[in-house]
Motif scaffolding. Structure first.
Motif, PDB file in Angstrom:
ATOM      1  N   LYS A 165      62.461  31.960  76.122  1.00 40.82           N
ATOM      2  CA  LYS A 165      61.723  33.013  75.419  1.00 40.82           C
ATOM      3  C   LYS A 165      61.301  34.063  76.441  1.00 40.82           C
ATOM      4  O   LYS A 165      61.016  33.705  77.579  1.00 40.82           O
ATOM      5  N   TYR A 171      64.994  31.993  69.881  1.00 40.11           N
ATOM      6  CA  TYR A 171      64.336  31.669  68.613  1.00 40.11           C
ATOM      7  C   TYR A 171      65.338  31.338  67.499  1.00 40.11           C
ATOM      8  O   TYR A 171      64.965  30.736  66.494  1.00 40.11           O
ATOM      9  N   PHE A 185      56.301  32.293  62.819  1.00 34.09           N
ATOM     10  CA  PHE A 185      56.143  31.922  64.230  1.00 34.09           C
ATOM     11  C   PHE A 185      54.726  32.292  64.626  1.00 34.09           C
ATOM     12  O   PHE A 185      54.279  33.422  64.402  1.00 34.09           O
ATOM     13  N   ASP A 192      55.454  36.896  72.604  1.00 35.46           N
ATOM     14  CA  ASP A 192      56.162  35.789  71.974  1.00 35.46           C
ATOM     15  C   ASP A 192      56.309  36.028  70.471  1.00 35.46           C
ATOM     16  O   ASP A 192      57.407  35.933  69.898  1.00 35.46           O
ATOM     17  N   ALA A 196      59.797  36.882  68.298  1.00 36.04           N
ATOM     18  CA  ALA A 196      60.261  36.018  67.206  1.00 36.04           C
ATOM     19  C   ALA A 196      60.510  36.825  65.935  1.00 36.04           C
ATOM     20  O   ALA A 196      61.418  36.524  65.155  1.00 36.04           O
TER      21      ALA A 196
END
Length: 240
Positions: A165, A171, A185, A192, A196
Motif C-alpha cells: 500500500k 487493494y 475500507f 490509505d 483504496a
C-alpha cells in the motif's frame, strides 16, 4: 471466502486498530536518557523512523523489489539515529538496543474502542476484514493478545501479493475477494483510505491517529469521524 455476506469493512491495522504507544514507550524508556543528551524527543524520533520505513518500503515495492516491512524498519535504525543528529550511531546504540525496541513493536496493543467498533459492525451485518502491510504472524498476534476475534482467512497481508500500500494494485485482491455488495475500507491514514477509494472501495476515515485529515490534499472521504467507534456508526448509517 466472503460467502453470502453483502456488507464488508476492510480495516487497516497498525495505526488504525492498533496504537503505536507501546513502541513509543519502549523507545522512551530504553533510549530516552541517551537521547536527552542530544535534545532528541523519543516520540519524534520514533515517528520519523516509522515514516522513513514506510517510505522506503513503498519505494521498494513501486520499483518491483518488495521487502517485508519489519526488515525495512530494522535496517533503517542506525541511519535514523544519524539523521536525528547522532554522529556515530553504532557507538550510541547496539543491535541489542535495536532488538529491544523492535520486540516492543511486536507487542502493540489495540486502541480503546476497537472491540466495540467490530461488534457494532458485526451486529449490523458486516463482515470484518483486515489488510495490513505487516506480516500475518505479527499482526495476527495483536488480535490474539487483545482477545479480539478475526479469522485467519480475514487477515490479508501485502506480503501475499508482494505489492505494498498505497499502490492501487495492493487493494485489488481484497476488493475482488469480497464480490458484490457494500465494500468499505477503514483506516486512520488518509493516504490509505484515499488510495483504496481509487479502486472502488468506499472510504471511512478516523482522525484518532493523524488528528488533522488534510482534506486539501486527499479530499473528503465517504465517512469522516474522530474515533473508530464513531466511524463504525457512520458506516452503518451510510449503508443501505
Amino acid at each position: 471466502m466472503a460467502g453470502t455476506t453483502k456488507k464488508h469493512v476492510v480495516f487497516d491495522v497498525v495505526g488504525t486498530c492498533v496504537s503505536y504507544q507501546v513502541w513509543f514507550d519502549a523507545i522512551a524508556s530504553h533510549l530516552g536518557p541517551r537521547f536527552a543528551e542530544y535534545g532528541i524527543k523519543p516520540q519524534l524520533f520514533a515517528f520519523a523512523w516509522m515514516e522513513a520505513a514506510e517510505r522506503e518500503y513503498t519505494y521498494l515495492s513501486l520499483s518491483g523489489r518488495y521487502k517485508v516491512f519489519s526488515d525495512v524498519q530494522g535496517a533503517l535504525f542506525y541511519r535514523m539515529l544519524y539523521q536525528a543528529g547522532i554522529p556515530e550511531p553504532r557507538k550510541f546504540a547496539t543491535d541489542a538496543d535495536l532488538k529491544v525496541v523492535m520486540d516492543a513493536y511486536d507487542r502493540l496493543e489495540m486502541r480503546p474502542g476497537i472491540h466495540e467498533t467490530f461488534k457494532k459492525l458485526r451486529d449490523a451485518g458486516f463482515e470484518v476484514w483486515a489488510l495490513t502491510a505487516g506480516d500475518k504472524r505479527r499482526v495476527g498476534g495483536y488480535f490474539k493478545a487483545a482477545g479480539l476475534e478475526l479469522p485467519e482467512a480475514n487477515l490479508l497481508s501485502c506480503d501475499q501479493s508482494g505489492i505494498g500500500k498505497p499502490d492501487p494494485k495492493a487493494y485489488e485482491p481484497a476488493l475482488k475477494m469480497l464480490g458484490e455488495g457494500e465494500k468499505w475500507f477503514a483506516a486512520a491514514h488518509m493516504w490509505d483510505v484515499s488510495a483504496a477509494r481509487t479502486v472502488g472501495f468506499k472510504g471511512a476515515y478516523t482522525s484518532v491517529w493523524e488528528k488533522e485529515p488534510c482534506t486539501e490534499i486527499f479530499g473528503e472521504m465517504d465517512v469522516m469521524a474522530e474515533t473508530p467507534v464513531e466511524m463504525a456508526e457512520k458506516i452503518i448509517a451510510a449503508t443501505s
